[in-house]
Design an enzyme around this catalytic site. Structure first.
Site, PDB file in Angstrom:
ATOM      1  N   CYS A  71       0.806  -1.216   0.000  1.00 40.76           N
ATOM      2  CA  CYS A  71       0.000   0.000   0.000  1.00 40.76           C
ATOM      3  C   CYS A  71       0.843   1.271   0.000  1.00 40.76           C
ATOM      4  CB  CYS A  71      -0.941   0.011   1.194  1.00 40.76           C
ATOM      5  SG  CYS A  71      -2.023  -1.458   1.252  1.00 40.76           S
ATOM      6  N   HIS A  90      -3.416   6.805   2.678  1.00 40.00           N
ATOM      7  CA  HIS A  90      -3.819   5.528   2.095  1.00 40.00           C
ATOM      8  C   HIS A  90      -5.238   5.212   2.537  1.00 40.00           C
ATOM      9  CE1 HIS A  90      -4.250   1.390   1.123  1.00 40.00           C
ATOM     10  NE2 HIS A  90      -3.981   0.943   2.334  1.00 40.00           N
ATOM     11  N   ASN A 145     -10.268  -0.541  -0.202  1.00 40.55           N
ATOM     12  CA  ASN A 145      -8.808  -0.485  -0.114  1.00 40.55           C
ATOM     13  C   ASN A 145      -8.226  -1.020  -1.419  1.00 40.55           C
ATOM     14  OD1 ASN A 145      -6.082  -0.968   0.359  1.00 40.55           O
ATOM     15  ND2 ASN A 145      -6.392  -1.779   2.416  1.00 40.55           N
TER      16      ASN A 145
END
Length: 333
Positions: A122, A258, A289
């Site tokens: 990520c 993020h 996500n």
């Protein structure tokens, strides 16, 4: 062929354009609830996610990247032939070699650019952005296309109550080019390998190949450990990025963390004591996500909807499997 001479770089670098691609299929929580014992209320309260996008058969890592990359190139006002390098951040391209960046470079019409993939979970976009900045400044590239892309639906265990609702697919891209003043700040990045088992692939590909496991590998995580790490440790990293850029939270216009979890985002905002005027990206609600794609996708949406504008000062921070992280302050294109 290279379009500039090594050593003839720019004193600084900037993000010149941004583009995004979200798969056409929208997957609400109700679909996830078909395979796990949970509720829409529980998913929303734990993650803030109401829906996500899942890619269809033709929406490959390469295809999504070409769409997002093409938009970023157009937004930057350059031609594909001016792209000297393509960096792709991803963990869901299932060919070990060649790098998917080489295929994308060819499909966007670039002229034999440098092309490679980055695997940093990520935080992948932050890592790739830092590399692109260095390439522009040292003269090894004039314009760099940076892409964060994932098909995490391929790595989702739909029977895992802790993660089945988290992940989505998509691609976000930016073009990095020369600047006359600092527009991408110093990167604060690092890793904590002693915590690498808190977010990981369930088994190696070889276990599946050899038949020692029947279930295809998926991403798993220790939710509470990740939450505590992200909230407390990443807020410190974000503050370090502000310090490195020589600004304070009051100087920010936008915060793009993020898009892992709404609770993490809200907790970081509180810990950093961000003023009310700071626009906070909360793209996770409808995108989920998307790992390496989450920051550029959130950036693209903020600009497209007018929630952020060209010239705004933004703090971006990515964090995830490894555990790795990268944070920097940028000027939005």
């Amino acid at each position: 062929m290279a379009k500039i001479n090594p050593g003839k770089g720019s004193p600084y670098a900037r993000i010149m354009g941004v583009g995004g691609y979200r798969p056409t299929r929208v997957v609400p929580n109700e679909v996830i609830l078909e395979t796990i014992d949970s509720s829409d209320e529980w998913i929303r309260s734990r993650s803030g996610i109401a829906s996500r996008h899942w890619a269809g058969p033709d929406e490959t890592v390469s295809a999504m990247s070409v769409e997002a990359g093409g938009k970023a190139i157009a937004d930057a006002g350059i031609s594909p032939q001016q792209v000297d390098a393509v960096i792709v951040a991803t963990v869901s391209h299932f060919k070990q070699t060649p790098a998917v960046a080489t295929e994308i470079a060819d499909k966007i019409g670039a002229n034999k650019p440098a092309a490679f993939d980055v695997s940093a979970g990520c935080a992948g976009f932050g890592y790739a952005l830092t590399l692109a900045k260095g390439m522009v400044v040292d003269g090894s590239a004039g314009y760099v296309l940076v892409i964060g892309v994932e098909r995490l639906s391929d790595l989702t265990d739909l029977s895992d109550r802790a993660t089945a609702f988290l992940f989505g697919d998509g691609a976000g891209a930016v073009v990095v080019g020369p600047a006359k003043e600092p527009m991408i700040g110093p990167t604060v990045w690092g890793s904590e390998g002693d915590k690498s088992d808190t977010i990981m692939q369930t088994v190696p590909w070889t276990d599946y190949r050899e038949g020692t496991v029947e279930r295809f590998p998926a991403i798993t995580q220790e939710g509470q450990a990740v939450f505590r790490w992200a909230v407390f440790e990443m807020a410190k990293v974000a503050q370090q990025a502000l310090d490195a850029a020589g600004i304070t939270a009051d100087d920010l216009d936008v915060f793009i963390p993020h898009q892992a979890n709404m609770r993490i985002i809200d907790s970081m905002v509180k810990t950093l004591k961000l003023p009310e005027h700071v626009t906070v990206a909360r793209d996770v609600e409808t995108t989920g996500n998307t790992s390496a794609a989450s920051i550029p996708l959130a950036m693209e949406r903020l600009l497209a909807t007018g929630q952020a504008k060209s010239g705004d000062t933004a703090l971006v921070i990515g964090f995830g499997a490894g555990l790795v992280y990268a944070a920097t302050v940028v000027t939005l294109p």
